[in-house]
Design an enzyme around this catalytic site. Structure first.
Site, PDB file in Angstrom:
ATOM      1  N   ASP A   1       0.839  -1.201   0.000  1.00 43.27           N
ATOM      2  CA  ASP A   1       0.000   0.000   0.000  1.00 43.27           C
ATOM      3  C   ASP A   1       0.875   1.253   0.000  1.00 43.27           C
ATOM      4  OD1 ASP A   1      -1.893   1.978   0.462  1.00 43.27           O
ATOM      5  OD2 ASP A   1      -2.111   1.476   2.602  1.00 43.27           O
TER       6      ASP A   1
ATOM      7  N   ASN B   1      -0.335   4.547  -0.469  1.00 44.08           N
ATOM      8  CA  ASN B   1      -0.946   5.832  -0.094  1.00 44.08           C
ATOM      9  C   ASN B   1      -1.637   5.801   1.266  1.00 44.08           C
ATOM     10  OD1 ASN B   1      -3.064   4.258  -0.799  1.00 44.08           O
ATOM     11  ND2 ASN B   1      -4.067   5.755  -2.118  1.00 44.08           N
TER      12      ASN B   1
ATOM     13  N   ASP C   1      -4.034   4.048   2.593  1.00 46.65           N
ATOM     14  CA  ASP C   1      -5.471   3.800   2.802  1.00 46.65           C
ATOM     15  C   ASP C   1      -5.738   2.355   3.246  1.00 46.65           C
ATOM     16  OD1 ASP C   1      -5.021   2.423   0.490  1.00 46.65           O
ATOM     17  OD2 ASP C   1      -6.621   3.371  -0.675  1.00 46.65           O
TER      18      ASP C   1
ATOM     19  N   ASP D   1      -1.949  -1.430  -3.784  1.00 48.60           N
ATOM     20  CA  ASP D   1      -2.325  -0.730  -5.014  1.00 48.60           C
ATOM     21  C   ASP D   1      -1.319  -0.971  -6.141  1.00 48.60           C
ATOM     22  OD1 ASP D   1      -0.212   1.055  -4.111  1.00 48.60           O
ATOM     23  OD2 ASP D   1      -1.729   1.942  -2.771  1.00 48.60           O
TER      24      ASP D   1
ATOM     25  N   ASP E   1      -6.706 -11.142 -14.352  1.00 47.13           N
ATOM     26  CA  ASP E   1      -7.748 -12.128 -14.118  1.00 47.13           C
ATOM     27  C   ASP E   1      -8.884 -11.849 -15.091  1.00 47.13           C
ATOM     28  OD1 ASP E   1      -9.168 -14.136 -12.464  1.00 47.13           O
ATOM     29  OD2 ASP E   1      -7.716 -13.499 -10.935  1.00 47.13           O
TER      30      ASP E   1
ATOM     31  N   ASP F   1     -10.961 -17.157 -14.739  1.00 48.61           N
ATOM     32  CA  ASP F   1     -11.652 -17.439 -13.498  1.00 48.61           C
ATOM     33  C   ASP F   1     -12.883 -18.325 -13.682  1.00 48.61           C
ATOM     34  OD1 ASP F   1     -12.077 -16.611 -10.588  1.00 48.61           O
ATOM     35  OD2 ASP F   1     -13.999 -16.042 -11.456  1.00 48.61           O
TER      36      ASP F   1
ATOM     37  N   GLU G   1      -8.589 -21.672 -14.665  1.00 49.47           N
ATOM     38  CA  GLU G   1      -8.992 -22.217 -13.375  1.00 49.47           C
ATOM     39  C   GLU G   1     -10.020 -23.303 -13.678  1.00 49.47           C
ATOM     40  OE1 GLU G   1     -10.747 -21.001  -8.980  1.00 49.47           O
ATOM     41  OE2 GLU G   1     -11.597 -20.119 -10.760  1.00 49.47           O
TER      42      GLU G   1
ATOM     43  N   HIS H   1      -5.015 -17.432  -3.667  1.00 52.60           N
ATOM     44  CA  HIS H   1      -5.843 -16.545  -2.837  1.00 52.60           C
ATOM     45  C   HIS H   1      -7.143 -17.197  -2.348  1.00 52.60           C
ATOM     46  CE1 HIS H   1      -7.732 -16.500  -6.679  1.00 52.60           C
ATOM     47  NE2 HIS H   1      -8.766 -15.858  -6.194  1.00 52.60           N
ATOM     48  N   ASP H   2      -7.441 -18.401  -2.836  1.00 51.69           N
ATOM     49  CA  ASP H   2      -8.661 -19.103  -2.404  1.00 51.69           C
ATOM     50  C   ASP H   2      -8.359 -20.214  -1.414  1.00 51.69           C
ATOM     51  OD1 ASP H   2     -10.367 -17.685  -4.061  1.00 51.69           O
ATOM     52  OD2 ASP H   2     -10.177 -19.117  -5.714  1.00 51.69           O
TER      53      ASP H   2
HETATM   54  O1  TEU Z   1     -12.929 -19.306  -7.674  1.00 55.66           O
HETATM   55  C1  TEU Z   1     -13.773 -20.264  -8.239  1.00 55.66           C
HETATM   56  C2  TEU Z   1     -14.104 -21.401  -7.415  1.00 55.66           C
HETATM   57  O2  TEU Z   1     -14.382 -22.437  -7.975  1.00 55.66           O
HETATM   58  C3  TEU Z   1     -14.421 -21.262  -5.958  1.00 55.66           C
HETATM   59  O3  TEU Z   1     -15.338 -22.269  -5.688  1.00 55.66           O
HETATM   60  C4  TEU Z   1     -13.332 -21.404  -4.978  1.00 55.66           C
HETATM   61  O4  TEU Z   1     -12.794 -22.677  -5.020  1.00 55.66           O
HETATM   62  C5  TEU Z   1     -13.981 -21.136  -3.652  1.00 55.66           C
HETATM   63  O5  TEU Z   1     -14.264 -19.774  -3.649  1.00 55.66           O
HETATM   64  C6  TEU Z   1     -13.169 -21.468  -2.445  1.00 55.66           C
HETATM   65  O6  TEU Z   1     -13.878 -21.089  -1.283  1.00 55.66           O
HETATM   66  C7  TEU Z   1     -12.780 -18.138  -8.402  1.00 55.66           C
HETATM   67  C8  TEU Z   1     -11.881 -17.147  -7.696  1.00 55.66           C
HETATM   68  O7  TEU Z   1     -10.590 -17.676  -7.604  1.00 55.66           O
HETATM   69  C9  TEU Z   1     -12.478 -16.810  -6.373  1.00 55.66           C
HETATM   70  O8  TEU Z   1     -11.661 -15.955  -5.627  1.00 55.66           O
HETATM   71  C10 TEU Z   1     -13.808 -16.147  -6.633  1.00 55.66           C
HETATM   72  O9  TEU Z   1     -14.470 -15.933  -5.412  1.00 55.66           O
HETATM   73  C11 TEU Z   1     -14.697 -16.994  -7.538  1.00 55.66           C
HETATM   74  O10 TEU Z   1     -14.015 -17.507  -8.669  1.00 55.66           O
HETATM   75  C12 TEU Z   1     -15.822 -16.162  -8.088  1.00 55.66           C
HETATM   76  O11 TEU Z   1     -15.339 -15.260  -9.029  1.00 55.66           O
HETATM   77 CA    CA Z   2      -3.489   2.058  -1.250  1.00 54.07          CA
END
Ligand code: TEU
Ligand code: CA
Length: 563
Positions: free
Chosen positions: A21, A23, A25, A29, A98, A200, A257, A329-330
C-alpha cells in the site's frame, strides 16, 4: 508437445489488495506493485498474474466487476496500469490479469439496465426467470451458500441466477451478444500489451439447461453446483471461440482455473491447440473435500499429497504443460496445509518447495509463499472477512458443530489465510503501508518477513531464489523444463522422489517429510548435488549397501542431484 516461450518461465501471483500500500489507505495498489517489480525480478519471476483490479464494489474482493475497462480507484488508475505494463516490459516481465466472465457485478451497467427492462436487450445478458408460487427454476446451491436465485431489484416475480454471490449475477454465454461484448473487451486488453489472462471459474459458463432440480444433498434442500456441471455439455464450444477470437491471434498466455476436468478432455484444454496455454493442478487442493462443508474436510498427509500430484503428472504426460501451485488466494497457505501441524519450520518449508517446484509444468509462487508465510490463527469470527468463509462457518453451525470447531475449520481452510498483508519487515503492520490494513496482518510478521529472510543465507526466501536459478540454469533447464517425470519409490512413506529425465541427463529430486530418519535406496551414488536444504552448503549423505546406495534422509530434507 510443442515448445512455448513460457514453459521456461517462473510465474507469481499477486493479490493486489494485500501486496503493498503506497498511499496509506490500507489497501494495496498498482503503484505498490510497480515499486516492488525489481524485488520480484531479483527473485527470478517472469510472469505475474494480478488478481482483479478492475472497477468493483469488492463484494468478492474484485471478482465482482462493475466495469471491465476501468481500474478501481482503490487500486489506482488506468495510467498506473499502463505504467505497470511498460515497467514490466522494460524488465522482460509479463503481466497477466484475471478474466472474470462467468459473472459480473450487480453494479455493472449491463445488470442495471437489465433491472430497468428485463425483457429488453440487457435482460438477455443474464439468466432472468419468472417465479410462480415461490418455486425456483432449480434447487442449485450457490458456491457461497443459499439458492442461486435472487429477486431482481424492482420486480416482484422475477429472479436472476448467480452461482457465486448474489452480487455476482451470471452472464448468459448462450447469448451471442454477450460473447461479442466479452471478446471485444478481451481483445482491447490484449491490444494494450497485456500478456494474457488467468481465467476465473470458467467451467461454470456452461449451464445444464433447461433448469432442473437435482437430489438435495444437505438439509437446506439444495444441491451442489457440481451436480449440474456434470450434466452441462458443450463448454468447449465457447472456449474454442474465445481462443480463436482472442487468445490465438494475440498469442496470449492463458491459465485456466479448471476444476473437475475429465481425463479425456485434457487435450482439448491444454493440448497443442487447446483452449488455454495451461491450467492449474487442483488435485491436492480438492483432496479430502466433503459435500457437507469445510468442517467435515479431511486433512491431507504428505503421502497423499505426493500421490495426488504424481497422479496428475501421469494424467498429463506429454499432452500439455500443467501449472503447479501449493496455494493461491482461495486456499490456505501451502506450508500450513501440506506439512503436518506443528512441523512448520524452515527445513519443512524448503522441503515442500523442492517437491512441487521441479514437477513437470510451470511453477507458480503465490505472494508470501517465498518467505514461508503461514495460516493466520482466528480467535473469533469477527476477524474473518471473506464471504466464502463466513458461509462455511454458518454451514458448520447449522450442522450442529460448536463455534470452536467451526472456527478451527476456518483456521484450516479460510481464504483469508492467504489474504493477510504481505510481510515486508518487522515494523508496524509488517511494513505493508502506513495505514490500518484492510485485513489484520498475521502476528507472526515479527519473525516471518522478507527483510529477515533476505538477511539469512539459509532462509526459505534464499532457497526459493536457488530453486528458480536452478530451473533456469542452462546446464539443467532442458531437463527440468521438458524432461520426463518418473516417480521413484512411491511406496515409501513420507518420501516424494522423482527423476526428471532428459536426453543426456537424469536428475533426481527428493523431498523427505516427517521428523523420523529414513533412507531412499538408489541404484547409484549421484554424481553431483545441485541443491539441498541443508544449511551452510552441506551435502546429503549416501551410504553403500549390498544392492547399491542409500540416501540418508534424517528429518525434513530435500535435494536435487545429477545421477
Ligand atoms: O474461484 C472459483 C471457485 O471455484 C471457488 O469455488 C473457490 O474454489 C472457492 O471460492 C473457495 O472457497 C474463483 C476465484 O478464484 C475466487 O476468488 C472467486 O471468489 C470466484 O471464482 C468467483 O469469481
Ligand atoms: Ca493504497
Amino acid at each position: 508437445m510443442e515448445r512455448k516461450w513460457w514453459h521456461k518461465k517462473v510465474a507469481y501471483q499477486i493479490y493486489p489488495k494485500s501486496f503493498y500500500d503506497t498511499n496509506g489507505d490500507g489497501i494495496g495498489d498498482l503503484p505498490g506493485i510497480i515499486e516492488k517489480l525489481d524485488e520480484l525480478k531479483a527473485l527470478g519471476i517472469d510472469i505475474i498474474w494480478l488478481s482483479p483490479v478492475y472497477a468493483s464494489p469488492l463484494a468478492d474482493q474484485g471478482y465482482d466487476i462493475s466495469d471491465y475497462r476501468n481500474i478501481d480507484p482503490r487500486f489506482g488508475t488506468m495510467d498506473d496500469m499502463d505504467r505497470l505494463l511498460a515497467e514490466a516490459k522494460k524488465r522482460d516481465m509479463y503481466i497477466v490479469m484475471d478474466l472474470v466472465v462467468n459473472h459480473c457485478s450487480d453494479e455493472h451497467e449491463w445488470f442495471r439496465r437489465a433491472c430497468e427492462d428485463p425483457d429488453g436487450k440487457y435482460g438477455k445478458y443474464f439468466y432472468i426467470e419468472t417465479v410462480k408460487d415461490g418455486k425456483f427454476p432449480c434447487n442449485w446451491r450457490s458456491y457461497f451458500g443459499g439458492p442461486v436465485w435472487e429477486k431482481l431489484p424492482g420486480h416482484e416475480d422475477k429472479y436472476y441466477l448467480h452461482v457465486f454471490h448474489k452480487k455476482q449475477p451470471d452472464l448468459n454465454w448462450e447469448n451471442p451478444e454477450v460473447r461479442e461484448e466479452i471478446y471485444d473487451m478481451v481483445n482491447w486488453w490484449l491490444d494494450k500489451g497485456l500478456a494474457g489472462f488467468r481465467i476465473d471459474a470458467i467451467i461454470n459458463i456452461k449451464k445444464a439447461l433447461p433448469f432442473k432440480d437435482y437430489p438435495a444433498d444437505r438439509p437446506d434442500g439444495l444441491t451442489s453446483i457440481g451436480n449440474m456441471l456434470r450434466d452441462a455439455k458443450g463448454v468447449g464450444e465457447f472456449l474454442g471461440e474465445l481462443r480463436d477470437r482472442c487468445f490465438a491471434p494475440h498469442e496470449a498466455f492463458t491459465v485456466g482455473e479448471v476444476f473437475n476436468e475429465k481425463a479425456e478432455e485434457i487435450p482439448d484444454f491444454i493440448g497443442d491447440s487447446g483452449y488455454f496455454s495451461t491450467m492449474f493442478d487442483f488435485a491436492p487442493t480438492v483432496f479430502g473435500q466433503s459435500g457437507k462443508g469445510w468442517h467435515e474436510n479431511a486433512d491431507i498427509t504428505p503421502d497423499e499429497y505426493r500421490d495426488c500430484v504424481f497422479n496428475t503428472q501421469k494424467k498429463i504426460g506429454e499432452i500439455g504443460f500443467i501449472s503447479n501451485i501449493i496455494e493461491n488466494h482461495d486456499e490456505p497457505r501451502g506450508v500450513s496445509r501440506y506439512i503436518p501441524d506443528g512441523d512448520q519450520c524452515e527445513d519443512s518449508k524448503k522441503t515442500l518447495a523442492t517437491g512441487y517446484f521441479f514437477l513437470k509444468g510451470l511453477p507458480w509462487i503465490y505472494q508470501g509463499q517465498e518467505i514461508g508465510m503461514e495460516n493466520k490463527k482466528f480467535t473469533s469470527i469477527e476477524e474473518v472477512d471473506d464471504i466464502s468463509s463466513l458461509d462455511a462457518y454458518k454451514v458448520a453451525l447449522a450442522d450442529g458443530v460448536t463455534e470452536e470447531r467451526a472456527l478451527y475449520a476456518l483456521g484450516k481452510l479460510s481464504r483469508d489465510n492467504a489474504r493477510t498483508p504481505y510481510q515486508w519487515d518487522d515494523t508496524v503492520n509488517a511494513g505493508f503501508g502506513t495505514g490500518m490494513p484492510w485485513l489484520p496482518v498475521n502476528p507472526n510478521y515479527t519473525e516471518i518477513n522478507l527483510a529477515a529472510q533476505k538477511a539469512d543465507p539459509d532462509s526459505v526466501y534464499n532457497y526459493y531464489k536457488k530453486l528458480i536459478a536452478l530451473r533456469k540454469d542452462p546446464a539443467y533447464a532442458e531437463t527440468l523444463v521438458w524432461g520426463e517425470m518418473i516417480p521413484v519409490r512411491q511406496d515409501l512413506h513420507d518420501i516424494m522422489a522423482y527423476y526428471r529425465k532428459g536426453e543426456n541427463q537424469t536428475l533426481l529430486v527428493v523431498a523427505a517429510f516427517g521428523n523420523e530418519n529414513k533412507v531412499l535406496p538408489l541404484p547409484v551414488k549421484p554424481k553431483k548435488i545441485l541443491l539441498s536444504t541443508l544449511a551452510g552448503g552441506k551435502e546429503p549423505e549416501f551410504v553403500e549397501t549390498k544392492d547399491g546406495w542409500e540416501a540418508v534422509l534424517d528429518g525434513y530434507l530435500a535435494f536435487v542431484a545429477e545421477l
